[in-house]
Design an enzyme around this catalytic site. Structure first.
Site, PDB file in Angstrom:
ATOM      1  CD  GLU A 193      36.145  48.905  36.748  1.00  0.00           C
ATOM      2  OE1 GLU A 193      37.048  48.069  36.929  1.00  0.00           O
ATOM      3  OE2 GLU A 193      34.968  48.691  37.082  1.00  0.00           O
ATOM      4  CD  GLN A 237      30.361  42.347  30.410  1.00  0.00           C
ATOM      5  OE1 GLN A 237      30.445  41.767  29.327  1.00  0.00           O
ATOM      6  NE2 GLN A 237      31.438  42.832  31.034  1.00  0.00           N
ATOM      7  CD  GLU A 242      31.982  47.859  34.036  1.00  0.00           C
ATOM      8  OE1 GLU A 242      32.256  47.014  34.905  1.00  0.00           O
ATOM      9  OE2 GLU A 242      32.797  48.279  33.186  1.00  0.00           O
TER      10      GLU A 242
HETATM   11  O1  AHR Z   1      32.098  43.635  33.900  1.00  0.00           O
HETATM   12  C1  AHR Z   1      33.276  42.955  34.197  1.00  0.00           C
HETATM   13  C2  AHR Z   1      34.406  43.897  34.556  1.00  0.00           C
HETATM   14  O2  AHR Z   1      34.093  44.552  35.745  1.00  0.00           O
HETATM   15  C3  AHR Z   1      34.683  45.013  33.603  1.00  0.00           C
HETATM   16  O3  AHR Z   1      35.512  44.628  32.563  1.00  0.00           O
HETATM   17  C4  AHR Z   1      35.375  46.022  34.462  1.00  0.00           C
HETATM   18  O4  AHR Z   1      35.195  47.331  34.014  1.00  0.00           O
HETATM   19  C5  AHR Z   1      34.792  45.770  35.836  1.00  0.00           C
HETATM   20  O5  AHR Z   1      35.768  45.672  36.800  1.00  0.00           O
END
Ligand code: AHR
Length: 520
Positions: A202, A374, A325
């Site tokens: 990011e 996650q 993600e």
């Molecule tokens: O997954 C949580 C957060 O979301 C991660 O650290 C980041 O990359 C995203 O903004």
């Protein structure tokens, strides 16, 4: 003789004939064509990847309880119950150590004797003290234990080119060098041969608030020095990608980074309706659910848009789109540290997982890697733990049911979905993807996101199939979930409502259900 009806009577008659017509329409099975093709892409197993960040209790308490734990059975500090559960998922790759955390992480803090490691403050996630007891060796050995390929996210935001180049050398170089010698001193003779590397995370936000032009230049510098120390396993460099619909980010990166310096470009998209008020993971209405599903289904449009830009610069599709993600993101559970991003996981999340994975499968030509955010205790987790207790979420079960698509050849499907309409939303109710594996077995995954309306499907499957079997994941309410008191409230069941008749397969799909069928 003609009869004329006026006013209220006419309206009533019209309304009832519309209702009658829509009942008839609903009774019509949905015709789905499967179009197997030798030239269809293979669904890369890496689409089924996961993500483990130093965030909340994902690593500490989730994966890792420490070598001294007597409460939870473990192997070198990693929970045995987690290792066993993750093996069942056939996780192809695991991304670590972040996320936002990655751009604050200095890997050298996390190797060598644990008692000598420095502590840092996890500034992104709850301001907790990180003692670096879970580091590179712990992570890479964990990957070996669960049979996953590691995907390391390098620190571009607050690190240096030298630091990342050293990490590559430390984990991948078999010969004599300062870094490989240090690895050996720390107890690991053979390199791990790590293939997947993220160059920052990011970069448009927590990774440094860079412009795409600036990041593209940084990327080129980092990528140059991430040498391929292990000639047998070419490294795969993934550029920090766009935030959801930021098409300009992808455009600038594709334009400014030479294709030979890039193997993948990332994309992050969370199914969030309103970042200031994300809503509860457990308490929601059907109208809320419909909005969640709209932002989930947006993944289809995003992949089409980002792929179109990539096609312009890379018509041969050499560069992978890596959705590293994705998932649902709600408000933190009441009473938990808001920086720990802890949420429950309901049947709604199973719908999110099912339709998203179908979208990825159907775009297997360009989407060749993805990571659900996650793995444990954070966001759309597949596992929740509480000290010695563990449970598998509905999302776990979807990922497990769908793993039959890993490395199987996509079978393109064609159909018109009926609509699921709630509140302001009108969405496709049915989502499907299909594949044929190396043993000739066909798998079809179907999601009906409509929580009240069942649907009947009629699939043209071609000749030669003799048996059909399947499993279904559903429950009475969208809010249903597994808890430590009732850890198996939602789990896959045998599915018996599929009938094979020559070239046709008829399937009755209940409301709010994910199913995977197998044809032989
Ligand atoms: O997954 C949580 C957060 O979301 C991660 O650290 C980041 O990359 C995203 O903004």
């Amino acid at each position: 003789m003609s009869i004329f009806f006026k006013g209220e009577t006419r309206r009533l008659l019209l309304a009832s004939s519309f209702l009658f017509a829509s009942c008839l329409l609903q009774a019509q099975p949905i015709a789905i064509q499967l179009k197997p093709s030798e030239t269809a892409p293979v669904i890369n197993k890496h689409i089924y990847g996961h993500f483990a960040e130093h965030l909340g209790t994902c690593i500490y308490g989730g994966f890792y309880v420490g070598e001294k734990s007597t409460l939870v059975p473990h192997t070198a500090g990693v929970r045995n119950d987690v290792i066993n559960a993750l093996k069942k998922l056939k996780i192809p790759n695991l991304r670590w150590p972040g996320g936002c955390f990655a751009d604050t992480y200095h890997w050298k803090d996390g190797v060598g004797p644990k008692e000598k490691r420095p502590t840092i403050v996890n500034q992104w996630w709850g301001g907790v003290t990180e003692d670096n007891s879970f580091g590179t060796h712990d992570f890479l050995n964990l990957c070996e234990a669960i049979g996953a390929e590691p995907y390391l996210a390098g620190n571009v935001g607050s690190g240096t080119v030298q630091e990342l180049a050293d990490w590559v050398q430390y984990v991948n170089f078999g010969g004599i060098s300062p870094m490989s010698n240090w690895r050996k001193e720390n107890g690991r003779e053979k390199p791990w041969a790590v293939r997947y590397w993220g160059v920052g995370n990011e970069a448009w936000g927590c990774g440094g608030n860079m412009t795409p032009e600036y990041y593209a230049n940084e990327y080129r510098k980092y990528a140059t020095f991430m040498a391929d120390w292990n000639n047998t396993n070419k490294i795969f460099r993934i550029a920090s990608g766009a935030n959801s619909g930021d098409l300009n980010w992808t455009e600038v990166l594709m334009k400014n980074i030479p294709l030979h310096m890039l193997e993948g470009i990332a994309l992050h998209h969370y199914a969030v309706v309103n970042w200031d008020k994300k809503g509860s993971s457990l308490v929601f209405t059907e109208d809320d659910y419909a909005v969640n599903m709209r932002v989930t289904l947006k993944m289809e449009e995003l992949i089409q848009q980002h792929s179109k830009i990539m096609d312009k610069y890379d018509p041969q599709k050499k560069i992978a789109l890596v959705v590293d993600e994705w998932g649902a993101w709600y408000d933190p559970l009441p009473g938990t540290n808001p920086g720990f991003l802890q949420q429950q996981n309901t049947l709604r999340d199973a719908m999110v997982a099912g339709v998203t994975l179908n979208i990825f499968n159907n775009h297997a030509d360009r989407v060749r890697m993805a990571n659900l955010a996650q793995t444990i205790n954070v966001l759309q987790a597949v596992i929740l733990t509480d000290k010695e207790k563990i449970l598998l979420t509905p999302t776990f079960h979807v990922m497990e049911m769908y793993n039959v698509h890993q490395d199987a050849r996509l079978i393109p499907v064609q159909f018109n979905s009926p609509k699921f309409t709630r509140g302001t939303e009108s969405l496709d109710a049915i989502s499907v993807s299909a594949s044929v594996d190396k043993n000739g077995k066909t798998h079809i995954s179907v999601v009906n996101i409509d929580p009240t309306q069942k649907h009947s499907l009629q699939l043209e499957i071609g000749a030669g199939k003799k048996t059909v079997s399947g499993r279904i994941l559903t429950s009475a309410r969208l809010q249903d979930h597994n808890s430590f008191e009732q850890p198996e409230k939602i789990k896959p069941q045998l599915f018996k409502d599929a009938r094979l008749n020559g070239n046709q397969l008829t399937v009755q799909v209940p409301p709010a259900a994910v199913l995977v069928l197998e044809l032989q």
